[in-house]
Design a protein around this motif. Structure first.
Motif, PDB file in Angstrom:
ATOM      1  N   UNK A 222     -12.049  33.705 -14.566  1.00 33.18           N
ATOM      2  CA  UNK A 222     -11.164  34.811 -14.173  1.00 33.18           C
ATOM      3  C   UNK A 222     -10.044  34.310 -13.249  1.00 33.18           C
ATOM      4  N   UNK A 223      -8.933  35.021 -13.268  1.00 31.37           N
ATOM      5  CA  UNK A 223      -7.777  34.627 -12.453  1.00 31.37           C
ATOM      6  C   UNK A 223      -8.157  34.454 -10.986  1.00 31.37           C
ATOM      7  N   UNK A 224      -8.993  35.349 -10.510  1.00 32.69           N
ATOM      8  CA  UNK A 224      -9.406  35.321  -9.107  1.00 32.69           C
ATOM      9  C   UNK A 224     -10.045  33.985  -8.721  1.00 32.69           C
ATOM     10  N   UNK A 225     -10.816  33.419  -9.624  1.00 37.55           N
ATOM     11  CA  UNK A 225     -11.469  32.131  -9.376  1.00 37.55           C
ATOM     12  C   UNK A 225     -10.455  30.984  -9.441  1.00 37.55           C
ATOM     13  N   UNK A 328      -1.428  32.225 -15.933  1.00 32.41           N
ATOM     14  CA  UNK A 328      -1.912  33.036 -17.044  1.00 32.41           C
ATOM     15  C   UNK A 328      -2.924  34.098 -16.609  1.00 32.41           C
ATOM     16  N   UNK A 329      -2.670  35.323 -17.110  1.00 36.50           N
ATOM     17  CA  UNK A 329      -3.484  36.491 -16.763  1.00 36.50           C
ATOM     18  C   UNK A 329      -3.383  36.870 -15.280  1.00 36.50           C
ATOM     19  N   UNK A 330      -2.250  36.605 -14.681  1.00 38.98           N
ATOM     20  CA  UNK A 330      -2.052  37.073 -13.313  1.00 38.98           C
ATOM     21  C   UNK A 330      -2.037  38.594 -13.314  1.00 38.98           C
ATOM     22  N   UNK A 402     -11.700  36.571 -20.165  1.00 35.80           N
ATOM     23  CA  UNK A 402     -11.886  36.131 -18.778  1.00 35.80           C
ATOM     24  C   UNK A 402     -12.925  36.949 -18.001  1.00 35.80           C
ATOM     25  N   UNK A 403     -13.963  37.328 -18.724  1.00 35.91           N
ATOM     26  CA  UNK A 403     -15.040  38.089 -18.109  1.00 35.91           C
ATOM     27  C   UNK A 403     -15.884  37.197 -17.202  1.00 35.91           C
ATOM     28  N   UNK A 404     -16.465  37.785 -16.164  1.00 39.14           N
ATOM     29  CA  UNK A 404     -17.385  37.048 -15.309  1.00 39.14           C
ATOM     30  C   UNK A 404     -18.694  36.752 -16.033  1.00 39.14           C
TER      31      UNK A 404
END
Ligand SMILES: Nc1ncnc2c1ncn2[C@@H]1O[C@H](COP(=O)(O)OP(=O)(O)O)[C@@H](O)[C@H]1O
Ligand SMILES: *[C@@H]1O[C@H](CO)[C@@H](O)[C@H](O)[C@H]1NC(C)=O
Ligand SMILES: *[C@@H]1O[C@H](CO)[C@@H](O)[C@H](O)[C@H]1NC(C)=O
Ligand SMILES: *[C@@H]1O[C@H](CO)[C@@H](O)[C@H](O)[C@H]1NC(C)=O
Ligand SMILES: *[C@@H]1O[C@H](CO)[C@@H](O)[C@H](O)[C@H]1NC(C)=O
Ligand SMILES: *[C@@H]1O[C@H](CO)[C@@H](O)[C@H](O)[C@H]1NC(C)=O
Ligand SMILES: [Mg+2]
Length: 475
Positions: A222-225, A328-330, A402-404
């Protein structure tokens, strides 16, 4: 400001410096002499090869000297400690070596009872093994890579296994002292060391254990990671620009010089770090060359390339990390800030201080859910048909990008309203639940589902049902 190297020569109390170096330097000097002169005839003639090897050993020694004591201030802080007791300075006080690390260090004794359980990695210079210490602690152990490129080319040049072992060991010694002097959450933690050559493995560094940075894997996170990795890197570079050793450049800057420890990026390979800006006579001496771009720093009146180390690090962060991980995917609301970072670092238009500021801004906006204020929340159809304390069973999971979780669609959200927005944007989504589980930023994990057969009691999550589709579910 002069570089730490120059500072070293201005140190008035040379004696003090010598004491602190006794521990390591005397040892190899003696070892070397025994070996180099012992078996040969007591003449002065050394082969040219030996001379060059000795010269290189001397150079490597010189290179690490400044890292032990670098400033007048530190000297005066140390003085009372080590000269108060009469004759103290003549002792080889090993605690001096460990002056900057905690008292619970792992040392040679602990290592003699270790068990090697795994191979973690190797590079040109070093090998890293996973070992279990007698106390049951699992750590990463770095030692010289006898099969590495460094060792092989040394043996080719000098055909002297012991001399080469010493020479390559200096890189690990340099790394150990840098790990002691440079401490930061994004630098791997030195948990101990052993420089006792009597122990079979020679010089060894004991580190917290990580896993290799795998770009391909990170790209699917995921973007956060991915943002976390870049933020950690920027925090590290900010620290390195203003470090206790001056401005530090990472000359061999590649993802494989870092490891991941619980989702956090940490620098592990420091033997190619350089403290202090390069010297120059003209601006043209301060050229920074990359395959696709060149930059020049300014040659200061003092004859150093001002800011060159920082520029080198920041552009490397851009070309090896940001390009792949950030854009990407921001999340839409953060896109302008991320674009600004990409533009500014790609052109080196912004200092590390400013870059860190923008990164921290992004983190703040993301954590605080500020961006939701401008969202058209009124159009959301999924307004919480909240079934507190009830979970679902017979869920139909669906997968999303981008699922956890690999099984279903699990994304991080600020609150239920943001989850509702997401559910609304997924045609399959009929319900979602928000659990108490949080990501590193403190955001909540939400599971999105395409249907369920019935509800069951559950204390750990809240279920929301999308209104327009809820009628299809058997409640
Ligand atoms: N603390 C650690 N935990 C797990 N793996 C590590 C650790 N430190 C290094 N490694 C792995 O070992 C490899 C070699 O270490 P490194 O210090 O980069 O040696 P070299 O100087 O030879 O490149 C790294 O690329 C990394 O994959
Ligand atoms: C080494 O120095 C430390 C700090 O001054 C002191 O506490 C310790 O007793 C010394 N150890 C030896 C072996 O001299
Ligand atoms: C960078 O500078 C070198 C040497 O000055 C030059 O040969 C090269 O073409 C330059 N590269 C770019 C991309 O400008
Ligand atoms: C970034 O660069 C692109 C292309 O050069 C430009 O179109 C865009 O406006 C720039 N964005 C920012 C925020 O500077
Ligand atoms: C950058 O920040 C550091 C610490 O926050 C500060 O000491 C330093 O002076 C700043 N550098 C510049 C160029 O502003
Ligand atoms: C979620 O946060 C937004 C922005 O702060 C707020 O407007 C909204 O009411 C919150 N929703 C819930 C369910 O708390
Ligand atoms: Mg390496």
């Amino acid at each position: 400001m002069s570089s730490p190297r120059n500072l070293c020569f201005t140190v008035s109390s040379l004696a003090l410096m010598i004491i602190s170096l006794t521990v390591i330097l005397k040892k190899w000097h003696c070892g070397l002499r025994e070996k180099d002169f012992g078996d040969a005839a007591p003449s002065m003639d050394l082969t040219p090869g030996r001379k060059r090897l000795l010269q290189q050993l001397r150079e490597r020694q010189q290179e690490i000297v400044p890292f032990y004591i670098t400033s007048q201030q530190e000297l005066s802080e140390m003085k009372p400690k080590f000269s108060s007791v009469d004759g103290e300075h003549t002792k080889r006080n090993k605690t001096l070596w460990n002056a900057k690390t905690s008292g619970s260090d792992i040392g040679c004794n602990d290592l003699s009872g270790m068990t090697v359980v795994d191979f973690l990695g190797a590079g040109y210079t070093k090998t890293v093994l996973k070992v279990i210490l007698p106390q049951g602690v699992s750590v990463a152990l770095k030692s010289v890579n006898d099969q590495g490129t460094d060792m092989r080319s040394c043996l080719e040049d000098f055909k002297d296994p012991r001399g080469c072992q010493e020479l390559v060991s200096f890189k690990l010694r340099k790394e150990i002292v840098l790990l002691q002097r440079l401490q930061h959450p994004n630098i791997v933690k030195l948990r101990g060391q052993c420089q006792d050559s009597a122990l079979a493995g020679g010089v060894m560094a004991v580190l917290e254990q990580g896993t290799p940075v795998q770009m391909i894997q990170l790209l699917q996170r995921p973007w956060e990671e991915r943002f976390r990795v870049c933020l950690g890197l920027v925090r590290l570079l900010h620290y390195l620009s203003n470090s206790p050793l001056g401005s530090v450049a990472l000359l061999d800057f590649q993802p494989r010089q870092f490891v991941m420890v619980s989702g956090e990026l940490k620098l592990t390979d420091l033997d190619d770090a350089n403290a202090g800006e390069p010297a120059c006579q003209a601006h043209s001496d301060c050229l920074l060359r990359f395959p696709l771009r060149n930059f020049t720093a300014l040659c200061s009146p003092h004859g150093i390339c001002e800011g060159l180390n920082e520029m080198r690090n920041l552009y490397n962060a851009y070309r090896y990390f940001f390009i792949y991980l950030l854009p990407h995917q921001t999340p839409a609301a953060l896109k302008p800030l991320v674009d600004q970072i990409m533009n500014a670092t790609g052109e080196l238009k912004q200092s590390i201080n400013k870059t860190l500021e923008v990164f921290e801004d992004i983190l703040h906006v993301y954590k605080s859910g500020m961006y939701l204020r401008n969202m058209p929340i009124s159009i959301i159809k999924v307004s919480a048909t909240s079934a507190e304390r009830i979970g679902t069973a017979g869920n139909m999971e669906y997968k999303c990008w981008l699922s956890y979780s690999h099984q279903g669609c699990v994304l991080s959200v600020y609150n239920a309203t943001e989850a509702a927005l997401i559910c609304n944007s997924h045609p399959q989504c009929t319900s979602f639940s928000v659990s108490g589980q949080k990501t590193w930023t403190g955001r909540l994990l939400a599971s999105f589902r395409s249907g369920f057969s019935h509800l069951v009691p559950d204390v750990s999550s809240t279920v929301y049902v999308r209104r327009s589709k809820a009628s299809a579910a058997v409640l």
